[in-house]
Design a protein around this motif. Structure first.
Motif, PDB file in Angstrom:
ATOM      1  N   ASP A  56       0.857  -1.182   0.000  1.00 22.73           N
ATOM      2  CA  ASP A  56       0.000   0.000   0.000  1.00 22.73           C
ATOM      3  C   ASP A  56       0.897   1.239   0.000  1.00 22.73           C
ATOM      4  OD1 ASP A  56      -1.721   2.106   0.494  1.00 22.73           O
ATOM      5  OD2 ASP A  56      -2.894   1.029   1.996  1.00 22.73           O
ATOM      6  N   SER A  57       1.152   1.765  -1.185  1.00 22.02           N
ATOM      7  CA  SER A  57       2.044   2.916  -1.323  1.00 22.02           C
ATOM      8  C   SER A  57       1.482   4.175  -0.685  1.00 22.02           C
ATOM      9  CB  SER A  57       2.348   3.183  -2.800  1.00 22.02           C
ATOM     10  OG  SER A  57       3.205   2.192  -3.296  1.00 22.02           O
ATOM     11  N   ALA A  58       0.167   4.304  -0.619  1.00 27.21           N
ATOM     12  CA  ALA A  58      -0.440   5.495  -0.031  1.00 27.21           C
ATOM     13  C   ALA A  58      -0.259   5.535   1.485  1.00 27.21           C
ATOM     14  CB  ALA A  58      -1.924   5.561  -0.385  1.00 27.21           C
ATOM     15  N   ALA A  59      -0.266   4.368   2.130  1.00 29.10           N
ATOM     16  CA  ALA A  59      -0.134   4.303   3.592  1.00 29.10           C
ATOM     17  C   ALA A  59       1.267   3.863   4.021  1.00 29.10           C
ATOM     18  CB  ALA A  59      -1.175   3.346   4.166  1.00 29.10           C
ATOM     19  N   ASP A  60       2.169   3.659   3.053  1.00 32.33           N
ATOM     20  CA  ASP A  60       3.551   3.259   3.334  1.00 32.33           C
ATOM     21  C   ASP A  60       3.623   2.022   4.229  1.00 32.33           C
ATOM     22  OD1 ASP A  60       4.973   5.254   1.825  1.00 32.33           O
ATOM     23  OD2 ASP A  60       4.268   6.698   3.301  1.00 32.33           O
ATOM     24  N   CYS A  61       2.908   0.969   3.800  1.00 32.97           N
ATOM     25  CA  CYS A  61       2.929  -0.275   4.564  1.00 32.97           C
ATOM     26  C   CYS A  61       2.641  -1.461   3.649  1.00 32.97           C
ATOM     27  CB  CYS A  61       1.913  -0.236   5.704  1.00 32.97           C
ATOM     28  SG  CYS A  61       0.183  -0.229   5.174  1.00 32.97           S
ATOM     29  N   ALA A  74       4.728  -4.786   7.500  1.00 34.81           N
ATOM     30  CA  ALA A  74       5.911  -3.973   7.183  1.00 34.81           C
ATOM     31  C   ALA A  74       5.472  -2.514   7.123  1.00 34.81           C
ATOM     32  CB  ALA A  74       6.526  -4.390   5.855  1.00 34.81           C
ATOM     33  N   GLY A  75       6.280  -1.633   7.697  1.00 35.07           N
ATOM     34  CA  GLY A  75       5.955  -0.207   7.676  1.00 35.07           C
ATOM     35  C   GLY A  75       4.781   0.117   8.571  1.00 35.07           C
ATOM     36  N   GLY A  76       3.984   1.103   8.122  1.00 30.02           N
ATOM     37  CA  GLY A  76       2.824   1.517   8.902  1.00 30.02           C
ATOM     38  C   GLY A  76       3.170   2.498  10.010  1.00 30.02           C
ATOM     39  N   ASN A  77       4.382   3.029   9.989  1.00 28.47           N
ATOM     40  CA  ASN A  77       4.837   3.975  11.015  1.00 28.47           C
ATOM     41  C   ASN A  77       5.156   5.331  10.409  1.00 28.47           C
ATOM     42  OD1 ASN A  77       4.938   2.135  13.382  1.00 28.47           O
ATOM     43  ND2 ASN A  77       6.321   1.028  12.029  1.00 28.47           N
ATOM     44  N   GLY A  78       4.366   5.723   9.414  1.00 25.91           N
ATOM     45  CA  GLY A  78       4.593   6.983   8.729  1.00 25.91           C
ATOM     46  C   GLY A  78       5.656   6.841   7.651  1.00 25.91           C
ATOM     47  N   THR A  79       5.754   7.868   6.826  1.00 25.20           N
ATOM     48  CA  THR A  79       6.744   7.884   5.758  1.00 25.20           C
ATOM     49  C   THR A  79       8.105   8.223   6.332  1.00 25.20           C
ATOM     50  OG1 THR A  79       5.064   8.646   4.209  1.00 25.20           O
ATOM     51  CG2 THR A  79       7.355   8.983   3.563  1.00 25.20           C
ATOM     52  N   ARG A  88       6.956   4.734  -0.028  1.00 21.59           N
ATOM     53  CA  ARG A  88       6.414   4.246  -1.289  1.00 21.59           C
ATOM     54  C   ARG A  88       6.810   2.790  -1.554  1.00 21.59           C
ATOM     55  NH1 ARG A  88       6.940   6.384  -7.349  1.00 21.59           N
ATOM     56  NH2 ARG A  88       4.974   5.612  -8.106  1.00 21.59           N
ATOM     57  N   PRO A  89       6.325   1.882  -0.721  1.00 22.28           N
ATOM     58  CA  PRO A  89       6.591   0.463  -0.981  1.00 22.28           C
ATOM     59  C   PRO A  89       6.024   0.050  -2.327  1.00 22.28           C
ATOM     60  CG  PRO A  89       4.867   0.707   0.656  1.00 22.28           C
ATOM     61  CD  PRO A  89       5.425   2.075   0.400  1.00 22.28           C
ATOM     62  N   TRP A  90       6.758  -0.738  -3.045  1.00 22.18           N
ATOM     63  CA  TRP A  90       6.385  -1.087  -4.405  1.00 22.18           C
ATOM     64  C   TRP A  90       6.196  -2.590  -4.513  1.00 22.18           C
ATOM     65  CZ3 TRP A  90       4.382   2.429  -7.213  1.00 22.18           C
ATOM     66  CH2 TRP A  90       4.259   2.278  -8.606  1.00 22.18           C
ATOM     67  N   ARG A  91       6.993  -3.277  -5.264  1.00 22.43           N
ATOM     68  CA  ARG A  91       6.835  -4.719  -5.455  1.00 22.43           C
ATOM     69  C   ARG A  91       7.279  -5.492  -4.220  1.00 22.43           C
ATOM     70  NH1 ARG A  91       4.282  -2.814  -9.203  1.00 22.43           N
ATOM     71  NH2 ARG A  91       4.691  -3.174 -11.382  1.00 22.43           N
ATOM     72  N   LEU A  92       6.756  -6.727  -4.113  1.00 19.77           N
ATOM     73  CA  LEU A  92       7.025  -7.608  -2.986  1.00 19.77           C
ATOM     74  C   LEU A  92       7.522  -8.960  -3.457  1.00 19.77           C
ATOM     75  CD1 LEU A  92       3.606  -7.254  -1.132  1.00 19.77           C
ATOM     76  CD2 LEU A  92       5.674  -5.963  -0.659  1.00 19.77           C
ATOM     77  N   TYR A 100      10.139  -9.293   1.433  1.00 22.99           N
ATOM     78  CA  TYR A 100      11.097  -8.390   0.798  1.00 22.99           C
ATOM     79  C   TYR A 100      10.289  -7.293   0.123  1.00 22.99           C
ATOM     80  CZ  TYR A 100      14.355 -12.270   1.401  1.00 22.99           C
ATOM     81  OH  TYR A 100      15.130 -13.271   1.930  1.00 22.99           O
ATOM     82  N   VAL A 101      10.600  -6.038   0.452  1.00 17.35           N
ATOM     83  CA  VAL A 101       9.819  -4.908  -0.033  1.00 17.35           C
ATOM     84  C   VAL A 101      10.729  -3.941  -0.788  1.00 17.35           C
ATOM     85  CG1 VAL A 101       8.309  -2.992   0.622  1.00 17.35           C
ATOM     86  CG2 VAL A 101       8.375  -5.064   2.035  1.00 17.35           C
ATOM     87  N   ILE A 102      10.326  -3.607  -2.007  1.00 15.67           N
ATOM     88  CA  ILE A 102      10.994  -2.510  -2.715  1.00 15.67           C
ATOM     89  C   ILE A 102      10.546  -1.226  -2.041  1.00 15.67           C
ATOM     90  CG2 ILE A 102      11.050  -1.178  -4.862  1.00 15.67           C
ATOM     91  CD1 ILE A 102      12.653  -3.664  -5.139  1.00 15.67           C
ATOM     92  N   ASP A 103      11.468  -0.561  -1.367  1.00 11.72           N
ATOM     93  CA  ASP A 103      11.205   0.720  -0.702  1.00 11.72           C
ATOM     94  C   ASP A 103      11.671   1.798  -1.685  1.00 11.72           C
ATOM     95  OD1 ASP A 103      10.619   2.645   1.155  1.00 11.72           O
ATOM     96  OD2 ASP A 103      12.241   2.121   2.530  1.00 11.72           O
ATOM     97  N   ARG A 104      10.811   2.070  -2.638  1.00 13.98           N
ATOM     98  CA  ARG A 104      11.163   2.810  -3.855  1.00 13.98           C
ATOM     99  C   ARG A 104      11.805   4.178  -3.612  1.00 13.98           C
ATOM    100  NH1 ARG A 104      10.241   2.370  -9.367  1.00 13.98           N
ATOM    101  NH2 ARG A 104       9.702   4.326 -10.389  1.00 13.98           N
ATOM    102  N   ASN A 105      11.198   5.014  -2.794  1.00 12.40           N
ATOM    103  CA  ASN A 105      11.742   6.366  -2.607  1.00 12.40           C
ATOM    104  C   ASN A 105      12.933   6.405  -1.657  1.00 12.40           C
ATOM    105  OD1 ASN A 105       9.956   7.396  -4.436  1.00 12.40           O
ATOM    106  ND2 ASN A 105       8.602   8.321  -2.931  1.00 12.40           N
TER     107      ASN A 105
END
Length: 148
Positions: A56-61, A74-79, A88-92, A100-105
């Protein structure tokens, strides 16, 4: 098993659906227990060990759906750039070790071991670039026998 389930993104609606398949092209009912909001078109949906993982790229998780229960894995603690954040998590890619998360930005690949509250950088993470230790807006990840 993948047989008997269909997964897809709701075009423009920001939902991921999974339900019992009734033939080709069937879209599961939106009221079923597998619907999850995913901030527009989710960049990635991955199935592993009876669970569906959605970035979920909008919620960074990253959300896991198993037996109708949704958990942030994974994530969910703000950008951000900290080990418990994504930008901006992308592919998994998911295996028995973790997610494994692509943490794009953040130009990195993060491994979130199953049950962990923090990710660990397994590729990139040293600024944007083209060096062997850098990535530049990565888009995909695949793991083969523990090698990213």
């Amino acid at each position: 098993s993948r047989q008997g389930r269909s997964y897809g993104s709701g075009k423009g609606k920001g939902k991921v659906r999974g339900g019992q398949s009734k033939g080709r092209g069937h879209q599961a009912d939106l009221s079923d227990r597998f619907t999850v909001m995913a901030g527009g078109q989710p960049p990635s949906v991955f199935q592993h060990a009876g669970a569906v993982y959605v970035s979920d790229s909008a919620a960074d998780c990253v959300v896991r759906i198993k037996d109708g229960v949704r958990d942030i894995v994974a994530g969910g603690n703000g950008t951000g750039r900290r080990s418990n954040q994504l930008n901006r998590p992308w592919r998994l890619f998911v295996d028995d070790l973790g997610v494994y998360v692509i943490d794009r930005n953040n130009d990195r690949v993060q491994l979130w071991r199953h049950g962990s509250k923090d990710g660990e950088t397994v590729a990139g993470g040293h600024g944007t670039g083209h060096g062997l230790h850098q990535l530049d807006q990565p888009v995909s990840v695949f793991v083969d026998k523990g090698i990213v």
